[in-house]
Design an enzyme around this catalytic site. Structure first.
Site, PDB file in Angstrom:
ATOM      1  N   SER A 174       0.916  -1.302  -0.045  1.00 12.80           N
ATOM      2  CA  SER A 174      -0.008  -0.097   0.166  1.00 12.80           C
ATOM      3  C   SER A 174       0.911   1.199  -0.129  1.00 12.80           C
ATOM      4  O   SER A 174       2.163   1.069   0.426  1.00 12.80           O
ATOM      5  CB  SER A 174      -0.944   0.114   1.430  1.00 12.80           C
ATOM      6  N   TYR A 216      -2.733   0.204  10.655  1.00 14.26           N
ATOM      7  CA  TYR A 216      -2.554  -0.169   8.944  1.00 14.26           C
ATOM      8  C   TYR A 216      -1.033   0.075   8.567  1.00 14.26           C
ATOM      9  O   TYR A 216      -0.593  -0.653   7.854  1.00 14.26           O
ATOM     10  CB  TYR A 216      -3.657   0.609   8.430  1.00 14.26           C
TER      11      TYR A 216
END
Length: 276
Positions: free
Chosen positions: A142, A155
């Site tokens: 990501s 995250y």
């Protein structure tokens, strides 16, 4: 077709980016096994692609489920050429200060068990087949694996851990298995949040990411899911990427080259070049 007769195993392939990867791999000639928690989504995949897709219901936090997926993939298709650990959840950028004291342990465990442990278990289960095929692993990372504010500390921390996993496994598995990572940017999908934070039924598609990213991405708009999938095909191909292992592709719309005052520096290029 770039992946003719190749076999891939994708975790979290029933929806979102994972579904787009499955669709693209099938279009490129691959057969694909999918480990996903949703039986309904697996049925949709198999209805769309028939015998080219094998669905296995399971939990990416459980090694036995990964082993079952690897075993059934080899039984059905004869091998595993490419593993794509992709299943994940997002923390909706919840700052540390906002995580309740009585939920932080459970939230940490949930995010890291799915987003990090789930990836490691996938490689562990598929490793014998990957060594036999001299295959490859392509991790979904990501933009949060490289920059802040793509998620909260849970995250972002998990995705940074995956960056380290790519590098270490590229070393440990060489010369038998190539290991690379794709770090996509934002997209509108069904990506959910941690149940431990009450976000299990919240999808990232509920966030107006398109509006938010259009003004800050150098490419000028938020990419759609299918536009991210070519990078996975590239890393999965044998001929073009034989020299490539331990690579991390920032595939995020140019987040790393944004200017301080404007996202793009070439808005007036057509005028300067007298093209309009």
């Amino acid at each position: 077709m770039q992946l003719n007769n190749e076999v891939a195993l994708v975790t979290g392939g029933g929806s979102g980016l994972g579904r787009a990867i499955v669709d693209r791999f099938v279009a490129e000639g691959a057969r694909v096994a999918v480990l996903d928690k949703s039986a309904a989504r697996l049925q949709e995949l198999q209805a769309a692609h028939g015998a080219k897709v094998l669905g296995i219901e399971g939990d990416v936090r459980v090694l036995a489920d990964h082993q079952k997926a690897a075993r059934e993939c080899v039984a059905a298709f004869g091998k595993i050429d490419c593993l794509i650990p992709n299943a994940g959840i997002w923390d909706y950028s919840m700052p540390l200060v906002d995580i309740p004291d009585d939920r932080i342990d459970a939230a940490f465990d949930e995010v890291f068990h799915i987003n990090v442990k789930g990836y490691l278990l996938a490689v562990k289960a598929c490793l014998p087949a990957l060594v036999q095929s001299r295959g490859s692993v392509v991790f979904t990372i990501s933009n949060a694996g490289f920059y802040p504010n793509g998620g909260g500390p849970l995250y972002t921390g998990a995705k940074h851990a995956v960056v380290g996993m790519v590098r270490e496994l590229a070393y440990e598995l060489a010369p038998h298995v190539r290991v690379n990572g794709v770090a996509p940017g934002g997209m509108s999908t069904d990506l959910r949040g941690p149940a431990s934070l009450g976000m299990a039924n919240q999808a990232i598609s509920s966030v107006p990411l398109g509006e938010m990213l259009t003004s800050v991405l150098p490419v000028g708009r938020m990419p759609v899911r299918a536009e991210y999938t070519g990078a996975y095909v590239f890393f999965a191909t044998r001929g073009d990427t034989f020299p490539t292992t331990g690579a991390l592709l920032n595939h995020d719309g140019g987040m790393g080259v944004r200017g301080f005052f404007e996202a793009t520096g070439g808005k007036d290029l057509p005028q300067k070049l007298r093209l309009s």
